[in-house]
Design a protein around this motif. Structure first.
Motif, mmCIF file in Angstrom:
data_model
loop_
_atom_site.group_PDB
_atom_site.id
_atom_site.type_symbol
_atom_site.label_atom_id
_atom_site.label_comp_id
_atom_site.label_asym_id
_atom_site.label_seq_id
_atom_site.Cartn_x
_atom_site.Cartn_y
_atom_site.Cartn_z
ATOM 1 N N ILE A 25 0.853 -1.184 0.000
ATOM 2 C CA ILE A 25 0.000 0.000 0.000
ATOM 3 C C ILE A 25 0.888 1.233 0.000
ATOM 4 C CG2 ILE A 25 -1.992 -1.017 1.178
ATOM 5 C CD1 ILE A 25 -0.882 0.305 3.761
ATOM 6 N N THR A 75 -3.719 6.562 3.579
ATOM 7 C CA THR A 75 -3.317 5.713 2.463
ATOM 8 C C THR A 75 -3.761 6.368 1.167
ATOM 9 O OG1 THR A 75 -5.338 4.465 2.787
ATOM 10 C CG2 THR A 75 -3.350 3.507 3.703
ATOM 11 N N THR A 76 -2.949 6.148 0.124
ATOM 12 C CA THR A 76 -3.271 6.756 -1.169
ATOM 13 C C THR A 76 -3.271 5.660 -2.225
ATOM 14 O OG1 THR A 76 -0.933 7.193 -1.516
ATOM 15 C CG2 THR A 76 -2.236 8.993 -0.615
ATOM 16 N N ARG A 77 -3.731 5.995 -3.438
ATOM 17 C CA ARG A 77 -3.835 4.967 -4.463
ATOM 18 C C ARG A 77 -2.510 4.713 -5.170
ATOM 19 N NH1 ARG A 77 -8.072 6.478 -8.379
ATOM 20 N NH2 ARG A 77 -8.354 8.361 -7.141
ATOM 21 N N GLY A 78 -1.555 5.499 -4.927
ATOM 22 C CA GLY A 78 -0.267 5.309 -5.572
ATOM 23 C C GLY A 78 0.686 6.350 -5.032
#
Ligand code: TYD
Ligand code: MG
Length: 473
Positions: free
Chosen positions: A11, A20-23
């Motif tokens: 993650i 948390t981020t998507r990328g």
């Protein structure tokens, strides 16, 4: 239990706020910090889930609610650390099962404070934890180093109570908790969180996953056994706790240990406290025999106060339950550039700008075109509007080049219309001023205490800033 090994999921997560981020992002979309998004391996480790065991709750997963009255925390259950200043900042001692984070810059004296608290904890024979040891796990220093320091702090020889101070040089959290579980200590200390790691988590000690995992272990251990845990954490140069913000969210109490390099004075504050006020201030002095408590900090903060100096004013500020006298200094000078500078140490620049505008409009002192420097002596911060009047008079004194006469103290909040506003708990502040030999107090008329006059202290009640300036000089 056999579990299919799945490929560990990765993650992207912000090391500052834990979002948390998507990328990968250059800037965290959540807290807007730069370069904080890192790839983490997410492994659902068994020890990571925090279970808050409630005595009497069924272990089969059925939850048993209790009434609030049943769950009252008796103050008598708090453990005294033997250090009154520390106990007060904690809200009256250590609460069983609480997680306390002590943050501070390297070398400020965190380990020293905790080692002295350990001595207090083992020395107190209370009913709840009679004869139980205290376990100090150090990941930074060897046992010989810690023991040597403990001995020095005791004046060269151990006491009988020190038999119950157990030291452990270990950085694996599972090993620390096994040792702690076996000894059932009164309290557990982990110095520091940045050096400890968990087997169940990848990555080096100090990274976000490790800190979260280790804190999770400590949290569930502390809550399920009702034993307090003190975690030491380093802060970076700009005062942030090194490591993720989520550490501060997970613990019950965050204590900050501060001080400046030139002085031996150290200040302890709670920036978060689930079990007490965050307004209390603990004051210490670092000596060759360790930290010494300063029960009367006004005397220390006023020690360098010159009797009569241009640009200096004294006020009484409430720091939690006690009033503290402090000196505010101001210096004005012509501004060469045309856009005057406001430099504040320990004061709020926007509050200062307001005071300058009020001086200009309501006291006829044209100061807004000047460079203004304001300093709170002793490394303290002004936390209350009650310090307004003294800050304003310090500026006026520098502008008029006249000192405020000896033995004068000023307490009051300044309003935009030039009025002086009432401040809370005036009597306590005046009593502290009188105790330290002040003879004249300039206060808002509305705050002049009715009834018993303070012997030896003349109270000058004023309604406006203009009147205050007139009466002060
Ligand atoms: P320490 O508690 O090791 O700081 P931290 O754990 O926050 O990194 O304290 C370190 C400093 O304190 C060190 O520079 C020496 C000083 N000190 C004293 O002046 N007197 C003492 O009795 C002790 C133990 C330390
Ligand atoms: Mg240390």
């Amino acid at each position: 239990m056999a579990r299919k090994t799945k490929k560990p999921k990765t993650i992207w997560q912000c090391t500052a706020c834990g979002a948390t981020t998507r990328g990968w992002f250059g800037q965290c979309p959540s807290c807007h910090e730069w370069n904080t998004i890192e790839e983490q391996v997410e492994r659902p480790a068994a020890g990571e889930r925090v279970v808050l065991a409630t005595p009497g709750a069924s272990s089969e997963g059925a939850v048993v609610p209790v009434t609030a009255a049943q769950e009252q925390l008796a103050d008598a259950q708090r453990l005294s650390t033997g250090i009154a200043e520390l106990d007060r900042v904690l809200g009256g001692g250590l609460v069983p099962g609480s997680l306390v984070l002590l943050g501070g810059a390297p070398g400020i004296g965190k380990s020293t404070l905790i080692l002295q608290a350990c001595a207090g904890l083992v020395g107190v024979n209370d009913d709840h934890a009679h004869e139980r040891p205290v376990l100090y796990a150090s990941g930074e220093e060897s046992i010989a180093q810690v023991a040597g320091r403990a001995k020095r702090l005791r004046g060269g020889s151990f006491t009988a109570a020190d038999e119950r101070l157990l030291l452990l040089a270990e950085t694996r959290i599972e090993a620390i908790l096994d040792a702690a579980t076996a000894r059932k200590p009164k309290a557990l200390v982990v110095d520091s969180i940045q050096t400890v790691y968990s087997d169940a988590q990848d990555g080096l000690p100090g990274n976000i996953g490790q800190i979260r995992s280790v804190t999770g272990h400590l949290l569930s251990w502390a809550k399920s056994r009702a034993i307090p845990v003190i975690i030491v954490g380093h802060v970076t140069k700009d005062g942030q706790l090194a490591g993720p913000r989520l550490l501060e969210h997970m613990v019950d109490t965050v204590l900050a240990f501060e001080g400046d390099e030139e002085r031996a004075t150290r200040m302890l504050r709670a920036s978060k406290n689930r079990f007490g006020s965050t307004a209390e201030l603990g004051v210490f002095e670092m000596t060759s025999q360790g930290l010494r408590e300063i029960p009367n900090p006004s005397e220390v903060f006023l020690a360098d106060h010159p009797e009569e100096a241009i640009g200096s004013a004294v006020t009484a500020s409430l720091e939690g339950s006690r009033p503290l006298l402090l000196e505010i200094q101001a210096l004005l000078g012509p501004s060469p550039g045309g856009s005057p500078r406001r430099t504040c140490v320990g004061a709020d620049p926007s509050r200062l700008a307001m005071l300058l505008a009020v001086l200009d409009r309501h006291a006829g002192l044209f100061v807004v075109d000047q460079d203004v420097f304001v300093n709170v002596a002793g490394g303290l911060r002004l936390s209350e509007p009650a310090a307004d009047l003294a800050a304003l008079l310090a500026v006026a004194s520098s502008h008029l080049r006249k000192p405020i006469p000896r033995g004068t103290i000023a307490i009051g909040e300044v309003g935009l219309t030039g009025e002086l506003r009432r401040v809370p708990r005036m009597e306590e502040r005046l009593a502290e001023a009188r105790r330290l030999g002040f003879r004249r107090a300039i206060v808002p008329s509305k705050s002049v205490p009715a009834g018993s006059p303070q012997e030896g202290l003349a109270i000058v009640g004023v309604d406006s800033v203009a009147q205050a300036v007139e009466r002060a000089f």
